[in-house]
Design an enzyme around this catalytic site. Sequence first.
Site, PDB file in Angstrom:
ATOM      1  N   ALA A  68     -49.105  24.718 -40.442  1.00 14.51           N
ATOM      2  CA  ALA A  68     -47.877  24.030 -39.981  1.00 14.51           C
ATOM      3  C   ALA A  68     -48.613  22.870 -38.856  1.00 14.51           C
ATOM      4  CB  ALA A  68     -46.797  24.865 -39.390  1.00 14.51           C
ATOM      5  N   ASN A 109     -49.036  28.896 -36.419  1.00 15.41           N
ATOM      6  CA  ASN A 109     -50.113  28.992 -37.599  1.00 15.41           C
ATOM      7  C   ASN A 109     -50.708  27.403 -37.780  1.00 15.41           C
ATOM      8  OD1 ASN A 109     -48.665  27.428 -39.983  1.00 15.41           O
ATOM      9  ND2 ASN A 109     -47.154  28.576 -38.800  1.00 15.41           N
ATOM     10  N   ASN A 125     -40.212  40.726 -25.470  1.00 14.43           N
ATOM     11  CA  ASN A 125     -41.248  40.891 -24.421  1.00 14.43           C
ATOM     12  C   ASN A 125     -41.387  39.622 -23.846  1.00 14.43           C
ATOM     13  OD1 ASN A 125     -43.275  40.197 -26.277  1.00 14.43           O
ATOM     14  ND2 ASN A 125     -44.577  41.397 -24.936  1.00 14.43           N
ATOM     15  N   ARG A 126     -41.167  38.601 -24.404  1.00 13.27           N
ATOM     16  CA  ARG A 126     -41.521  37.233 -23.875  1.00 13.27           C
ATOM     17  C   ARG A 126     -40.590  35.844 -24.279  1.00 13.27           C
ATOM     18  NH1 ARG A 126     -44.128  38.599 -28.240  1.00 13.27           N
ATOM     19  NH2 ARG A 126     -44.633  36.936 -30.069  1.00 13.27           N
ATOM     20  N   CYS A 180     -63.446  12.368 -38.951  1.00 12.61           N
ATOM     21  CA  CYS A 180     -62.337  13.421 -39.194  1.00 12.61           C
ATOM     22  C   CYS A 180     -61.519  13.066 -40.264  1.00 12.61           C
ATOM     23  CB  CYS A 180     -61.360  13.402 -37.980  1.00 12.61           C
ATOM     24  SG  CYS A 180     -59.883  14.108 -38.301  1.00 12.61           S
ATOM     25  N   ASN A 190     -40.541  40.177 -30.426  1.00 17.75           N
ATOM     26  CA  ASN A 190     -40.443  38.868 -29.656  1.00 17.75           C
ATOM     27  C   ASN A 190     -39.828  38.852 -28.363  1.00 17.75           C
ATOM     28  OD1 ASN A 190     -39.194  37.058 -32.587  1.00 17.75           O
ATOM     29  ND2 ASN A 190     -41.391  37.725 -32.109  1.00 17.75           N
ATOM     30  N   CYS A 220     -66.164  43.669 -54.356  1.00 17.80           N
ATOM     31  CA  CYS A 220     -66.731  45.021 -54.520  1.00 17.80           C
ATOM     32  C   CYS A 220     -66.852  45.730 -53.226  1.00 17.80           C
ATOM     33  CB  CYS A 220     -68.308  44.684 -54.987  1.00 17.80           C
ATOM     34  SG  CYS A 220     -68.173  44.484 -56.759  1.00 17.80           S
TER      35      CYS A 220
END
Lengths: 525, 645
Positions: B125, B122, B62-63, B438, B60, B177
């Site tokens: 959520a 995600n 790096n940002r 919707c 995490n 398969c």
Amino acid sequence: MTEVVTNPTPPILHGPSDKEKKYDRQLRLWAANGQQALEDAHILLLNSGSGTVGVETLKNLVLPGIGKFTIADDAVVAEADLGVNFFLDEESLGQSRSERCVNFLQELNPDVKGEHFPKQEGDNIEKLLGYGRQYTLIMYSLPIEPYTLALIQQYGQQYKVPLVSIHSAGFYSYFQIHLPGCFPIIDTHPDSTATTDLRLLNPWPALSEFTRNLTKDIDNLSAHEHGHIPYLVLLLYYLEKWKESHGGFPSTYGDKKAFREFVSEGARTDNPEGGEENYDEAVAAVLKTVSEPSLSSSVKDVFEYQPTAEESDSSFWIITDAIKKFYGKHGELPLPGSVPDMKAQSSVYVELQNIYKVKARQDVAEVLETVRQHPRGKEIDVNEVETFCKNAAFVKLIHSPDSSADTLKEITGMFDEQALLTMMPLSLLPIYLALNATSHVPSASTSEIIATISKTVPEACSDPRVVQAAEEVARANGGELHNISAMIGGMVSQEVIKIITKQYIPIDNTCILDGITSRTQVLRI
Amino acid sequence: MLRDRFNQQSLGVPLNTMVKEARILMVGAGGIGCELLKNLVLTGFGEIHIVDLDTIDLSNLNRQFLFRQEHIKKSKALVAKDAAHKFNPRLKLEAHHANIKDPQFNVNWFRGFTMVFNALDNLDARRHVNKMCLAADVPLIESGTTGFNGQVQVIKKGQTACYDCTAKETPKSFPVCTIRSTPSQPIHCIVWAKSYLLSEIFGTSEDESPELDHSEDSENAQEIEKLRQEAQALKLIREAMGTESFPQLLFDKVFKDDVERLKSMQEMWKTRKPPRPIDYSSTVQEVADAETRKSEILRDDQRVWNLHENIVVFRDSLKRLSRRLQSMKSTSDLDAAEPIITFDKDDEDTLDFVAASANLRSIIFGIETKSRFDIKQMAGNIIPAIATTNAIVAGLCVLQSFKVLRGDFSSTKEVFLSPFAPERLLSSDRYREPNPDCPACSVAQTRVLVDMSRATLNDLVEDFLRLELGYGDEFVVNTETGPIYDVEETENLSKKLKDLGIKGDSFLTIIDDDDENPRVNLILNVQEATTDLEDRPIKGLDISGSPSADGDRPASPIPRKRKSAVESNGQGVTGIEEVHPMANGIVGIKRTAEEALGHESGEAKRPKTTVNGANSANGTSVNGEHGSALIIDDSTDGAIVIDDD
């Protein structure tokens, strides 16, 4: 913010793999060589004004791990700074802004070195720029003293260092990239569907033979085998047949449509699906893949460019020269060697992949041989030649525009015409003009801004949108909105990463942001 | 006041005051969240609540700039709050290290906020917060990033499209398969190693993996039965874990014996290249040589390992995992669930095991092998992520929030980052109107106050739905787990709601089955009454029926479904693509921005059929408003692109 670490001792990372883990998510964008370029870079920020936008930009460069940065800033931290700059705290009040910001920024990534400037009495811009080619790239925020600006521009010229200027005031902002001379990019990351180069109209012997073997008994193949002939083999097969009956390859749009029909007639329909997927793929690929090789305008631009004596000694131009020779001899660029997904039996697909890979390797070897004949050719890394060959069809040269009052006049003359004709959103040029008019003063009134604009582009002053933009800039009174500066800081750092890694194509050359409508526009100014 | 000077100047006093008085909920304190929190704090928002259940990981850093090395494994929400608080102690900040789906975050809690920001990674959520914001009628600013791409959208019930107005792609899955018997791509072998081998040896059973598609099972009943037996035999070998012979037993089972069996099924290999089992004994010498370079091999992340190197990594990671599982077992309580190890892309032991196993299987089937770096991306569905993109997207979120504060939803924008369009770096589109079909937002919603001690299903069905809201005979009542009432299923009527699993904060969906003119679906949010409700055990809070003038049934406050996409109840029509003039003056069909970005944006990802080789998501399309080509390159090789975490 967490406490300032006065003597930053980096927490020990365990071996190279910890670093790879930390940078994992970005290595997937620019790979190890891009990361290395970042880690070798030293960026200078000349900070001025209310000083947030430059620091926000640096934050996004420190996080992914640039090697070193220096902030030059004479200002002392004042109360107003705290409301807009995240990298200052209460304790910073009255202290050197550059030093405090460097300390806070450095905390973000212990792998990065930070320096502040001035360090002592008498430190001046001449000293800062007086150590030769030290900086990879210089960013400066506006407004700036004309004298300082001239020195930076001179430095950029002399050492071929890219400059980036940034101006953020209220809801408006722009940044401008000044690349020194010509800026070549090999790894432009083109869309991978665009990179498909199958050489269907001039297959080499190994590919033709492979096709012959797979199709020699095409009518007697089992349903499974027939339905699994890779589409590119199908196209080669039908192209040959077409040539026999038509005396040449399909070249016009009409020809290709007829050819498409011709291919689809070959599909077997006596099965439950009523057709074959590999034939569908072949039909779909006709228009895109059946075409004479031609050079894109950006490659032509590279081939036609006359590098200066100094430039021509660089590996880019030595390899370009070798590839030009290759093209002269074969009428085509080195083969990239990748094969797209297609319906096929896996063993056949692997074999096909190998045929393309082998040819690509041969092409690289030929280019390499030419490169090696150059007096400096021995020093060039084979990987660089390989990368170049792979991307040869997409190399790009960016020519920096000559910024002059004339170009500005030219753009101003027609800035809304185009938009009105096409019902496109109106140009953001008025924002640039208004901000640009305050390039050397901390703040200005509407009438002062208009007066400055009138010196370069008098005809723009009567435009109500220019007046409106000038009012908005005057209202901001030289103050930054943190959110706008953070956003433009994100955009600037993105472009800086492209320039330093020499990957992806940076914008050319000015990006204007209107925070009121959440819109940006890129203009060549 | 000095500190506030610039904001006051540029925002103006009225907006600046609204900003100061706003109560904000930020869901997610990751890549976008860190940037957003900083911007919100410096824009002067008065009160900010942060919810995130994640802890901080090395990848995490790096940002996610509010976090440091020393914060690893600590709560993102809490660390982010502390970092922002130190900057401005006068702010009201509250952090919840919790799942946003927890019952404490109910509709009434959501109603307490001026607006909500989604900074999530995600789909699940995101949809949940979308649903809660619709139920609470609180504006939501939704955002996501993937590499250099990103987008921002404002969601306001009834006025702009919600998150679920366009279908979202479900993660890719593979027929059993293909994974177990006939792999042809690297991803097949990776899924095998991760969802079958690792989970059989160290976890629970494979059947729960969403990556396996069982829809073709019945066509291959015989083979499936064989595979089941094979898995059973593998479970037996698992018993030998910890013994000296375990690695060899496992190796021979999955890379030799099972392959021999497959190979013997000649039918299968008529048109495919048959697999070649690996004979462990013939590799002993080379493996021993490679063994001496073990630590070097394990460091070699980006180079593709050869057969012997893969065997070394396979054995070594197997040993590490076995040891770990056994120590977990020895320290766990007797009555606690059996400890397991599941795949985690940042857990080196599981990654090594999956990488080596997948490559060994690829070698057997003549499939290209991959480096651990690449396998990590494919197995972990890794989304590239950097600070720059998150900074831009967070800035855009706050710009949209100003319009939300003013209630000016008609000027909100849906903004996309278009990093590869040469003439702009952003493209903004007008907001989209709600989709009348919707399932999340084209429904009626109301809260009902329920006296749990006495309310029965009959009270709900007869008194509330029929008498008060005017429902007819045919309708269905669904809880979150399934139907509890329809016209033929009446035995529950006398039961109390609480005995049917309904409690405070539950949602019920009423589906009208009227043949003629059905109502839109009605979503009831159940609120437990804390005081006595006097006459009725169920009381509508937001809507209630009024006696009709000309009939014996009350007029229904629930709108009817539209018969077609044609305008009928004042909502806009969006089933049809909008028509916009294009740059060349020709009227063209405007693609919705969603489509323009195709499958890259963390939004609306359509499944893509791929046949052989790697699956890569690429889109070339035209953005309507500006008529500019928008080309996105995203070679995530089979990874399922979601968003930044």
